[in-house]
Design a protein around this motif. Structure first.
Motif, mmCIF file in Angstrom:
data_model
loop_
_atom_site.group_PDB
_atom_site.id
_atom_site.type_symbol
_atom_site.label_atom_id
_atom_site.label_comp_id
_atom_site.label_asym_id
_atom_site.label_seq_id
_atom_site.Cartn_x
_atom_site.Cartn_y
_atom_site.Cartn_z
ATOM 1 N N ALA A 16 1.305 0.131 -1.636
ATOM 2 C CA ALA A 16 1.356 1.274 -2.555
ATOM 3 C C ALA A 16 1.230 2.592 -1.792
ATOM 4 O O ALA A 16 1.938 3.560 -2.091
ATOM 5 C CB ALA A 16 0.251 1.158 -3.603
ATOM 6 N N ARG A 17 0.341 2.638 -0.821
ATOM 7 C CA ARG A 17 0.154 3.869 -0.037
ATOM 8 C C ARG A 17 1.429 4.224 0.736
ATOM 9 O O ARG A 17 1.823 5.398 0.801
ATOM 10 C CB ARG A 17 -1.015 3.708 0.929
ATOM 11 N N ASN A 18 2.079 3.239 1.322
ATOM 12 C CA ASN A 18 3.283 3.513 2.105
ATOM 13 C C ASN A 18 4.455 3.907 1.220
ATOM 14 O O ASN A 18 5.298 4.722 1.626
ATOM 15 C CB ASN A 18 3.629 2.307 2.975
ATOM 16 N N LEU A 19 4.522 3.360 0.023
ATOM 17 C CA LEU A 19 5.557 3.785 -0.921
ATOM 18 C C LEU A 19 5.353 5.253 -1.307
ATOM 19 O O LEU A 19 6.305 6.030 -1.376
ATOM 20 C CB LEU A 19 5.525 2.899 -2.165
ATOM 21 N N LYS A 20 4.093 5.617 -1.559
ATOM 22 C CA LYS A 20 3.764 7.005 -1.891
ATOM 23 C C LYS A 20 4.090 7.926 -0.723
ATOM 24 O O LYS A 20 4.665 9.017 -0.900
ATOM 25 C CB LYS A 20 2.275 7.096 -2.250
ATOM 26 N N LYS A 21 3.744 7.507 0.488
ATOM 27 C CA LYS A 21 3.990 8.312 1.684
ATOM 28 C C LYS A 21 5.482 8.572 1.875
ATOM 29 O O LYS A 21 5.883 9.616 2.388
ATOM 30 C CB LYS A 21 3.414 7.590 2.911
ATOM 31 N N ALA A 22 6.307 7.607 1.434
ATOM 32 C CA ALA A 22 7.762 7.750 1.576
ATOM 33 C C ALA A 22 8.368 8.637 0.491
ATOM 34 O O ALA A 22 9.577 8.853 0.464
ATOM 35 C CB ALA A 22 8.421 6.375 1.542
ATOM 36 N N GLY A 23 7.530 9.142 -0.413
ATOM 37 C CA GLY A 23 8.012 10.058 -1.435
ATOM 38 C C GLY A 23 8.419 9.407 -2.745
ATOM 39 O O GLY A 23 8.986 10.077 -3.621
ATOM 40 N N LEU A 24 8.116 8.132 -2.907
ATOM 41 C CA LEU A 24 8.441 7.449 -4.154
ATOM 42 C C LEU A 24 7.358 7.713 -5.197
ATOM 43 O O LEU A 24 6.197 7.960 -4.861
ATOM 44 C CB LEU A 24 8.601 5.952 -3.918
ATOM 45 N N ASP A 25 7.742 7.651 -6.450
ATOM 46 C CA ASP A 25 6.827 7.852 -7.574
ATOM 47 C C ASP A 25 6.180 6.503 -7.886
ATOM 48 O O ASP A 25 6.838 5.582 -8.384
ATOM 49 C CB ASP A 25 7.639 8.369 -8.774
ATOM 50 N N VAL A 26 4.892 6.360 -7.588
ATOM 51 C CA VAL A 26 4.230 5.052 -7.631
ATOM 52 C C VAL A 26 3.203 4.977 -8.754
ATOM 53 O O VAL A 26 2.407 5.895 -8.948
ATOM 54 C CB VAL A 26 3.525 4.754 -6.282
ATOM 55 N N THR A 27 3.234 3.856 -9.476
ATOM 56 C CA THR A 27 2.220 3.538 -10.482
ATOM 57 C C THR A 27 1.671 2.152 -10.174
ATOM 58 O O THR A 27 2.444 1.223 -9.906
ATOM 59 C CB THR A 27 2.816 3.530 -11.904
#
Length: 296
Positions: A16-27
């Motif tokens: 989840a952290r890496n998805l957020k770091k890549a600029g994706l909208d994460v829930t």
């Protein structure tokens, strides 16, 4: 892309952290709400339910321990039908499960009006934290994988496309057969080296300078030197996965002696209450001199 992650643990949190770091909208959503708090503090949205996480996302990763937990989160009934709204969404299974279960889950997801992607990952805690996982991906339509590639790139160093379901799951089981054998072999070699009076640090330095030097040995060597059993890859996961390998082999009439032996060794560690320890914890079983059963 809006992407959900259901299952926030050793693997789900860094993903989840890496998805957020890549600029994706994460829930995210977890059956243990407290595990989501560090992610909430990092600016990641936390859903109150699995259904809410799926509703907020275009695609949702399921990073859960196994069949039972997946079925519970999706509200599957006795006939296997999904009980929460998923129509128009993509469900991405990153857990390692039996290939037959993945096939059945794909049918249920499609019947509910959604898309299904298999994407188990190769790698444990450290590669997950550093975004160096290997993603094994399979889907009925390659276009589904194209849409997810930004997410795969955010968490992994390589994506291996494995055709249709359950190609990725079968690839993962073959990989885990090799990986689990490596865990046990390294642990067994250290146990043997200690028993014959070698300097373990010198032995492991020699091994890391030789032809068998690899990331597994590099990660496990310092843990073996200090009896550090804090989990990177859990004994429970190794036992579950080697069980799937043995089940597949038995169904095909294959003789896999190393797999069968490791099912016994890791099973004994489970029986002793070591489920949450790192895989090198099987050295305790070896030290106690457990005789192998006829099943091995």
């Amino acid at each position: 892309m809006k992407i959900g992650v259901i299952g926030i643990g050793v693997m789900g949190e860094p993903i989840a952290r890496n998805l957020k770091k890549a600029g994706l909208d994460v829930t995210v959503f977890s059956r243990r709400p407290e595990s989501c708090e560090p992610l909430r503090e990092a600016g990641i949205a936390v859903a109150a339910s699995a259904a809410q996480a799926i509703a907020a996302s275009d695609a949702t990763i399921l990073m859960l321990p196994g069949h039972k937990e997946i079925d519970a989160v999706l509200g599957r009934d006795a006939d296997g039908r999904i009980g929460i709204p998923v129509e128009g969404k993509t469900l991405v299974l990153m857990a390692t499960v039996a290939p037959a279960y993945s096939i059945a889950l794909e049918r249920a997801v499609v019947a509910a009006g959604a898309r299904y992607v298999e994407a188990p990952v190769s790698g444990s805690k450290t590669p997950a934290q550093t975004g160096q996982l290997v993603v094994l991906a399979a889907a009925a339509d390659p276009v589904q994988l194209d849409a997810l590639q930004p997410a795969f790139d955010a968490i992994g160093k390589r994506t291996v496309r494995c055709g249709a379901v359950p190609g990725a799951m079968r690839m993962k089981l073959a990989n885990n057969l090799l990986l689990i054998a490596s865990f046990e072999a390294i642990t067994e070699a250290v146990h043997f080296a200690a028993a014959i009076g070698l300097d373990l640090r010198q032995f492991l330095e020699m091994a890391q300078a030789g032809p068998l030097a690899n990331d597994v040995l590099r990660m496990k060597a310092p843990k073996l030197l200090t009896d550090d059993f804090e989990r990177q890859a859990a004994i429970s996961q190794a036992f579950k996965d080697i069980g799937f390998v043995c089940d597949e082999a038995e169904a095909l009439g294959l003789w896999l002696p190393a797999a069968r032996t490791n099912r016994v060794v890791f099973g004994e560690a489970m029986r002793r209450g070591q489920a949450d320890e790192d895989v090198i914890g099987v050295i305790k079983v070896l030290r106690d001199g457990m005789p192998l059963t006829a099943d091995a």
